[in-house]
Enzyme design. Structure first.
Site, PDB file in Angstrom:
ATOM      1  CE1 TYR A   1       8.668  -2.004   1.882  1.00 60.00           C
ATOM      2  CE2 TYR A   1       6.998  -0.537   2.515  1.00 60.00           C
ATOM      3  CZ  TYR A   1       7.422  -1.913   2.259  1.00 60.00           C
ATOM      4  OH  TYR A   1       6.699  -3.152   2.050  1.00 60.00           O
TER       5      TYR A   1
ATOM      6  CG  ASN B   1      -0.322   0.001   2.579  1.00 58.57           C
ATOM      7  OD1 ASN B   1      -0.161   1.303   3.284  1.00 58.57           O
ATOM      8  ND2 ASN B   1       0.115  -1.033   3.055  1.00 58.57           N
TER       9      ASN B   1
HETATM   10  C1  15L Z   1       4.262  -2.473   4.617  1.00 54.49           C
HETATM   11  O1  15L Z   1       4.333  -2.459   3.594  1.00 54.49           O
HETATM   12  C2  15L Z   1       4.997  -3.315   5.534  1.00 54.49           C
HETATM   13  O2  15L Z   1       5.972  -4.163   4.929  1.00 54.49           O
HETATM   14  C3  15L Z   1       4.210  -3.800   6.843  1.00 54.49           C
HETATM   15  O3  15L Z   1       5.355  -4.024   7.644  1.00 54.49           O
HETATM   16  C4  15L Z   1       3.204  -3.020   7.619  1.00 54.49           C
HETATM   17  O4  15L Z   1       3.620  -1.868   7.972  1.00 54.49           O
HETATM   18  C5  15L Z   1       2.413  -2.541   6.407  1.00 54.49           C
HETATM   19  O5  15L Z   1       2.896  -2.112   5.125  1.00 54.49           O
HETATM   20  C6  15L Z   1       1.373  -1.420   6.828  1.00 54.49           C
HETATM   21  O6  15L Z   1       1.188  -0.518   6.261  1.00 54.49           O
HETATM   22  O7  15L Z   1       0.847  -1.586   7.544  1.00 54.49           O
END
Ligand code: 15L
Length: 275
Positions: A149, A115
């Site tokens: 990220y 997301n």
């Molecule tokens: C992600 O992409 C992360 O990898 C995960 O650890 C969560 O934090 C998740 O998103 C989130 O948005 O809750």
């Protein structure tokens, strides 16, 4: 049915263990590539094996890929990190896995996007071409990353697209919301992906008739969701679970704020400053 060997990068992580923690299925086996050892109960299973190594090690990737029919690529830095580390693990690592997959004639490639590739969308943005018939944000909304990220996940989606559209491999990039046994915070209720739905979604991507490449939300049937289910339907996935059963734990978050961006909580490191 011929045997399926699914190479799972990052199989020791939270999502990997959710996907592997299931009853063994005849004809299916899982080969995990992860620097962290799997828990014993998974290593004891006849259908699960592990190469201890990283997606940054092309030799280990090659060994783990040998004979694989499918790939579920979860291996990545999963939160914000330095630019250099994100490039090394999430970008070059993804390319290394894709190269090995194509060399080995892999049929299906499931990419764990996030997301956070679209983290600057808020519910109020789900209008016009960005909304489906129900007013939810479409699965393939253009990237609006919230972090390095998130950017790496958006770039990874397009890298998978490149390798699929140039060859015979079929790919699904899953914009995973919040995949944990139970939602950890109130603001994540709209994007929770339950373990059961996560397994069903990956099964659909590996087993059903799918387009050469597509992007799909990885979100359960949450009452508060504003993410489209149309992409999931196109690959034969219908989520079953609803985060609402956990809502009472987070009484302060009773509604979805139409102005609050999806990834607001992830924006931790300022741009333009040393990390
Ligand atoms: C992600 O992409 C992360 O990898 C995960 O650890 C969560 O934090 C998740 O998103 C989130 O948005 O809750």
């Amino acid at each position: 049915m011929s045997a399926r060997i699914v190479m799972v990068t990052g199989g020791s992580g939270a999502v990997g263990r959710i996907l592997l923690d299931r009853e063994p299925r005849a004809g299916w086996s899982y080969r995990v590539l992860d620097p962290v050892r799997l828990p014993e109960h998974l290593l004891d299973r006849a259908d699960v094996s592990q190469i201890v190594g990283s997606v940054t090690d092309a030799e280990a990737v090659g060994r783990a890929m040998d004979g694989a029919t499918d790939v579920v690529h979860l291996g990545a830095l999963s939160v914000e990190n330095t630019w250099e580390s994100i490039l090394e693990v999430n970008i070059t690592g993804t390319r290394t896995v894709l190269e090995a997959a194509v060399r080995n004639g892999v049929g299906r490639f499931v990419f764990a996007s996030s997301n956070h590739a679209v983290g600057f969308y808020a519910p109020r943005d789900a209008v016009g071409d960005l909304a489906d018939a129900s007013g939810a944000l479409v699965d393939d909304a253009p990237a609006r990353p919230d972090t390095y990220y998130g950017w790496s996940k958006a770039a990874g989606e397009e890298l998978v697209r490149l390798y699929c559209e140039r060859g015979a491999m079929r790919g699904v990039a899953v914009r995973i919301g919040h995949c944990f046994p139970e939602p950890l915070t109130g603001p994540r209720l709209p994007v929770w992906l339950s373990p059961r739905d996560a397994v069903a979604l990956v099964d659909a991507a590996l087993e059903n008739d799918i387009a050469p490449f597509q992007i799909v939300w990885g979100v359960s049937a949450n009452r508060r969701s504003w993410c489209s289910r149309e992409g999931g339907r196109r690959i034969g996935f219908e989520p079953q679970d609803d985060s609402e059963i956990f809502a009472g734990r987070f009484p302060e978050h009773t509604t979805v704020d139409p102005t609050s961006p999806l990834g607001a909580h992830f924006v931790s490191v300022p741009l333009g400053e040393p990390m």
